[in-house]
Each structure stands twice: as C-alpha cells, then as structure tokens.
Design a protein around this motif. Structure first.
Motif, PDB file in Angstrom:
ATOM      1  N   MET A  62       0.817  -1.210   0.000  1.00  0.00           N
ATOM      2  CA  MET A  62       0.000   0.000   0.000  1.00  0.00           C
ATOM      3  C   MET A  62       0.847   1.255   0.000  1.00  0.00           C
ATOM      4  N   ALA A  63       2.152   1.122   0.143  1.00  0.00           N
ATOM      5  CA  ALA A  63       3.014   2.292   0.226  1.00  0.00           C
ATOM      6  C   ALA A  63       3.023   3.077  -1.083  1.00  0.00           C
ATOM      7  N   GLY A  64       2.988   2.382  -2.228  1.00  0.00           N
ATOM      8  CA  GLY A  64       3.005   3.061  -3.514  1.00  0.00           C
ATOM      9  C   GLY A  64       1.626   3.405  -4.032  1.00  0.00           C
ATOM     10  N   GLU A  65       0.631   3.092  -3.273  1.00  0.00           N
ATOM     11  CA  GLU A  65      -0.751   3.298  -3.661  1.00  0.00           C
ATOM     12  C   GLU A  65      -1.135   4.769  -3.498  1.00  0.00           C
ATOM     13  N   ALA A  66      -2.041   5.221  -4.328  1.00  0.00           N
ATOM     14  CA  ALA A  66      -2.507   6.604  -4.234  1.00  0.00           C
ATOM     15  C   ALA A  66      -3.188   6.827  -2.882  1.00  0.00           C
ATOM     16  N   PRO A  67      -2.999   7.992  -2.293  1.00  0.00           N
ATOM     17  CA  PRO A  67      -3.605   8.266  -0.990  1.00  0.00           C
ATOM     18  C   PRO A  67      -5.127   8.090  -0.978  1.00  0.00           C
ATOM     19  N   PHE A  68      -5.797   8.482  -2.067  1.00  0.00           N
ATOM     20  CA  PHE A  68      -7.258   8.338  -2.126  1.00  0.00           C
ATOM     21  C   PHE A  68      -7.651   6.865  -2.045  1.00  0.00           C
ATOM     22  N   GLU A  69      -6.974   6.004  -2.793  1.00  0.00           N
ATOM     23  CA  GLU A  69      -7.287   4.575  -2.754  1.00  0.00           C
ATOM     24  C   GLU A  69      -7.061   4.003  -1.367  1.00  0.00           C
TER      25      GLU A  69
END
Length: 149
Positions: free
Chosen positions: A61-68
């Motif tokens: 989840m570290a590279g995931e967009a903040p909204f997601e």
C-alpha cells in the motif's frame, strides 16, 4: 511468517483497513501500546509491514494513491454513513457532493436512484453516477488533483 496469533490479527486488520494506528491496534487487541510495538517489530524487520509515525501499513500500500488507501480506511463506517444519507435522498432530487472517500461511498449507494442532478468536483463521483438511470452530472471547474481525482 506469522510469529503469533496477534501477528496474524495485525496482518488481518491491515489487509482490511490499509493503515492502522498503534493506539487502535492496542485497543482492539486488548494489549498495551508497548506490546503492540514489540509485536510489530519482527513484522517490520522481515518486511511484512511498514512502520510509520504512530501507525503501520502493508508494504503493497506504500506506492498506492492516498485516495485509494483512504477508501479502505474505516470503510465499513463510511458505507454505513453513505447508506443512511442515501436513504434520505429521493429520485429526481438535486445534490452537491464534494470530493472525498465518504462521498464516493455515497455515490455508490446512489446507483439505485433515478434522475438525480449531481454537482460535484470529484471525477470518481462523476464517473460513478454519470452514465446510469438518467442522472445528470455537472462538474465544477478546477485543477484535477492526481491524489484524489
């Protein structure tokens, strides 16, 4: 590798919620803050989780967009709020929805409504409601932000 039952529970909570605070883990697991810190240390050392200031998350989840990521945090509470609000909106009404994760959940709850007029600054909400049930969707102008749409 799961070292204990609590480690398994920590990983389960992270899979469901994305990011969880140390304080929340302590409360939910019924242990002290220091016990949680000791529990997350081996999981962090082996790369199973990432430790941030006062919270932990999964590395994926570290590279995931903040909204997601925010869409998963407190998702069940947001769904409940969205259901309650959707129940107050009748077919054919006009509504304005600001960008945000709870309002995105509300847009999904409104998929069964008909002929809504929706004004929003959220591309997610616009995409969700624009092509169904005779809705009209108007978008407010402005800059499209990559983190929240």
């Amino acid at each position: 590798m799961i070292h204990s039952k609590r480690h398994g529970e920590i990983l389960r909570l992270l899979n469901e919620e994305g990011t969880v605070t140390i304080a929340s883990l302590a409360e939910r697991l019924g242990v002290s803050l220091e016990t949680v810190r000791r529990d997350v240390r081996p999981l962090t050392d082996e790369g199973s989780i990432l430790k941030m200031h006062g919270a932990v998350s999964l590395p994926s989840m570290a590279g995931e967009a903040p909204f997601e990521r925010r869409m998963r945090e407190n998702a069940e509470a947001k769904r409940l709020i969205a259901r309650m609000v959707a129940a107050t909106i009748r077919d054919g009404e006009s509504i304005m929805l600001d960008t945000g994760t709870t309002t995105s959940f509300l847009a999904r709850e409104l998929l069964g409504h008909r002929r809504l007029t929706v004004v929003t600054n959220s591309s997610d909400i616009a995409r969700t409601l624009a092509t169904v049930n005779g809705n009209k969707v108007y978008m407010a102008g402005g800059e499209l932000r990559s983190d929240s749409g």
